[in-house]
Design an enzyme around this catalytic site. Structure first.
Site, PDB file in Angstrom:
ATOM      1  N   ASP A   1      16.691 -19.137  -0.774  1.00  0.00           N
ATOM      2  CA  ASP A   1      17.629 -19.921   0.161  1.00  0.00           C
ATOM      3  C   ASP A   1      16.855 -20.308   1.363  1.00  0.00           C
ATOM      4  O   ASP A   1      16.067 -19.627   2.018  1.00  0.00           O
ATOM      5  CB  ASP A   1      18.738 -18.513   0.692  1.00  0.00           C
ATOM      6  CG  ASP A   1      19.658 -19.013   1.215  1.00  0.00           C
ATOM      7  OD1 ASP A   1      20.608 -19.719   0.660  1.00  0.00           O
ATOM      8  OD2 ASP A   1      20.048 -18.735   2.432  1.00  0.00           O
TER       9      ASP A   1
ATOM     10  N   GLU B   1      15.148 -23.792  -2.268  1.00  0.00           N
ATOM     11  CA  GLU B   1      16.528 -24.661  -1.555  1.00  0.00           C
ATOM     12  C   GLU B   1      15.975 -25.228  -0.183  1.00  0.00           C
ATOM     13  O   GLU B   1      16.159 -24.317   0.824  1.00  0.00           O
ATOM     14  CB  GLU B   1      17.694 -23.876  -1.552  1.00  0.00           C
ATOM     15  CG  GLU B   1      18.872 -24.618  -0.879  1.00  0.00           C
ATOM     16  CD  GLU B   1      19.820 -23.899   0.173  1.00  0.00           C
ATOM     17  OE1 GLU B   1      21.133 -24.578   0.443  1.00  0.00           O
ATOM     18  OE2 GLU B   1      19.403 -23.138   0.734  1.00  0.00           O
TER      19      GLU B   1
HETATM   20  C1  GLC Z   1      22.349 -21.884   1.734  1.00  0.00           C
HETATM   21  C2  GLC Z   1      23.393 -21.294   0.695  1.00  0.00           C
HETATM   22  C3  GLC Z   1      24.671 -21.373   1.380  1.00  0.00           C
HETATM   23  C4  GLC Z   1      24.555 -20.666   2.487  1.00  0.00           C
HETATM   24  C5  GLC Z   1      23.411 -21.011   3.522  1.00  0.00           C
HETATM   25  C6  GLC Z   1      23.157 -19.812   4.506  1.00  0.00           C
HETATM   26  O1  GLC Z   1      22.475 -23.078   2.023  1.00  0.00           O
HETATM   27  O2  GLC Z   1      23.307 -22.064  -0.445  1.00  0.00           O
HETATM   28  O3  GLC Z   1      25.802 -21.375   0.688  1.00  0.00           O
HETATM   29  O4  GLC Z   1      25.881 -20.587   3.502  1.00  0.00           O
HETATM   30  O5  GLC Z   1      22.251 -20.772   2.688  1.00  0.00           O
HETATM   31  O6  GLC Z   1      22.759 -18.693   3.963  1.00  0.00           O
END
Ligand code: GLC
Length: 523
Positions: free
Chosen positions: A200, A267
């Site tokens: 994440d 991500e």
């Molecule tokens: C990532 C997740 C999202 C979340 C963010 C903070 O972008 O996909 O859903 O709000 O991280 O953890």
């Protein structure tokens, strides 16, 4: 070639996937019972989003215990059953790792608050004195991704940094304890049999030394600005190399893939393809979501530009396509029609590289309208009720039946985690199962054909039949050619030099021509 280079991975958002106990919230046992749906679809892997104990300030991305299971979702044994069922079905299982922040209920943060300024406990987070004569101003100008300053002041006058909600304090990644604590988290889940991790906000863990101001105007489009002092810092890469070594060497329990086959997917909202390529060097992560593709409009030039910038893959790493996620507006709504979303699916699934699908995408679900008083996304409150946030793509899946809860739960329709709209009967799995023209069967057929025609090199550019300025996209993937018509006029594929017979189309063809907003696969 390694499995992850051209894998199709299905994102499972557990609270909205399937409920086993009638409380209206999806859970691990519900997910296990319905994994067959994902196997029948033809996916190779499942990524399950956070199921850890959480006060749910941000849909579970505010984690109070990184190695626990949220009681409303099940037990550690339920997780083991999910893992073994996935492996029995030939599906790999990837879990979410959320290293940038914890919940404010995490024991580390509670200890930090109790221990006070200057303590070793505070050094695990980013606590600072404020600016201004009495420290009444935030330490710098950073903004939270959910709106407002990225700083909150605590009772003793110090401020802590949170790039997301105030309930998600950012960790200090220069703390050796944080670093070793997360290595333990990785080992814990590997020992429980997972095949990889989705990492994440992988671009945000390290903040520039001294936490400098971003400067005036810099926040306008922070995700596209790699000079932000809290994104895309150099120190991320040694950390990801360390994790890669851990994944490649930590022993695998029976049923899991061998160490060197495990995967990490970043991500990392980094839009410059050359910068993104640095996350997927051979000794770092394996995949990084291509958000430029997800965000591209339904426009041949825009899509072609993203594809050309991504293939051949700038650093030789695996390109990872996606059209949707729990954070994005569903493609049917975002692209403007079901026809376009179906055509986009055939485009994505023909491209060399890996693809991630988000639950409900295979059912052609539109973005749901969620009433104000049921919205859970922190964006809604933090934006002063100007941004509705992401709940419209997190509504429980419709499985069967004519009205809510559409087989999602045995509980009452109004018990569901988010309310399901009326009129979703036609989207249920049961309604689509035996309809050859359904979106579900389009995805099933596409995944089968994709597997039958593997791209010889998932990092190489395809052979193009269309030129960058054309209002259509046409390219060959091994023996299969994909033609996507984004313009209004029908397009005869023979005129592009494409020969063969159509094996799959996203809509009705006009003889040997593809109508507008339609894609065809020709073999
Ligand atoms: C990532 C997740 C999202 C979340 C963010 C903070 O972008 O996909 O859903 O709000 O991280 O953890």
């Amino acid at each position: 070639m390694s499995w992850w280079q051209d894998t199709v991975c299905y994102e499972l958002y557990p609270r909205a996937f399937a409920d086993s106990d009638g409380d209206g919230t999806g859970d691990l046992a519900g997910a296990t019972a319905r994994l067959g749906h994902i196997a029948e679809l033809g996916a190779d892997a499942v990524w399950i989003t956070p199921f850890y104990p959480s006060p749910l300030a941000d849909g579970g991305y505010d984690i109070a215990d990184h190695t626990g299971v949220a009681p409303d979702l099940g037990t550690p044994e339920d997780f083991d059953r999910l893992t073994s069922r996935a492996h029995e079905l030939g599906l790999k299982l990837i879990v979410d790792l959320v290293p940038n922040h914890t919940s404010d209920r995490h024991p580390w943060f509670r200890e930090a608050l109790a221990a006070g300024p200057g303590s070793a406990e505070r050094a695990r987070y980013l606590f600072r004195a404020g600016r201004g004569p009495s420290g009444q101003l935030p330490p710098n100008d950073w903004q939270s991704a959910f709106g407002g300053p990225a700083w909150t002041r605590v009772a003793d006058g110090e401020w802590y940094c949170h790039l997301h909600a105030p309930e998600q304090p950012d960790l200090n990644w220069r703390s050796p304890e944080v670093r070793s604590g997360f290595a333990d988290v990785l080992r814990y889940w590997l020992d429980r049999g997972v095949d990889g991790f989705r990492v994440d906000v992988a671009h945000a863990l390290f903040k520039a030394e001294g936490l400098p101001d971003a400067g005036p105007g810099q926040h306008r489009d922070p995700l596209r600005n790699h000079l932000m002092p809290y994104y895309d810092q150099e120190e991320l890469h040694p950390l990801y190399r360390e994790w890669r070594t851990l994944l490649d060497t930590h022993p695998a329990p029976p049923g899991a893939v061998p160490p060197r086959d495990r995967v990490m997917v970043a991500e990392a909202a980094v839009f410059d393809p050359a910068r993104l390529a640095r996350y997927i060097r051979p000794d770092e992560m394996h995949q990084a979501f291509n958000f430029a593709f997800l965000e591209a409009r339904w426009d041949a030039k825009e899509l072609r530009d993203v594809i050309d910038a991504s293939l051949p893959s700038p650093g030789g790493g695996a390109v990872t396509w996606l059209l949707s996620s729990h954070d994005a507006v569903r493609p049917v709504t975002r692209l403007g029609s079901a026809a376009r979303a179906r055509a986009a699916a055939l485009l994505m699934l023909a491209l060399p590289g890996a693809a991630y699908l988000y639950q409900g995408e295979e059912l052609g679900l539109p973005q749901a309208a969620v009433p104000d008083d049921r919205l859970r996304d922190p964006l809604w409150e933090r934006s002063g009720h100007t941004e509705r946030g992401r709940d419209g793509s997190r509504v429980p899946l419709p499985w069967s039946g004519d009205s809510a809860p559409y087989g999602f739960t045995t509980g009452a329709p109004d018990s569901t985690w988010l309310p399901q709209p009326d009129g979703w009967a036609r989207y249920t799995v049961a309604a689509q199962e035996h309809d050859p023209a359904s979106t579900l069967n389009l995805y099933r057929a596409a995944l089968r054909l994709r597997r039958e025609h593997p791209a010889p090199d998932p990092t190489a550019a395809p052979h193009w039949y269309s030129a960058p300025g054309d209002p259509y996209l046409a390219f060959r993937r091994a023996g299969l050619t994909c033609v996507v018509n984004l313009g209004p006029a029908p397009l005869a594929w023979a005129e592009l030099g494409v020969t063969g017979r159509p094996v799959l189309a996203s809509g009705a063809l006009e003889g040997e021509a593809v109508p507008g907003d339609t894609a065809v696969w020709v073999v």
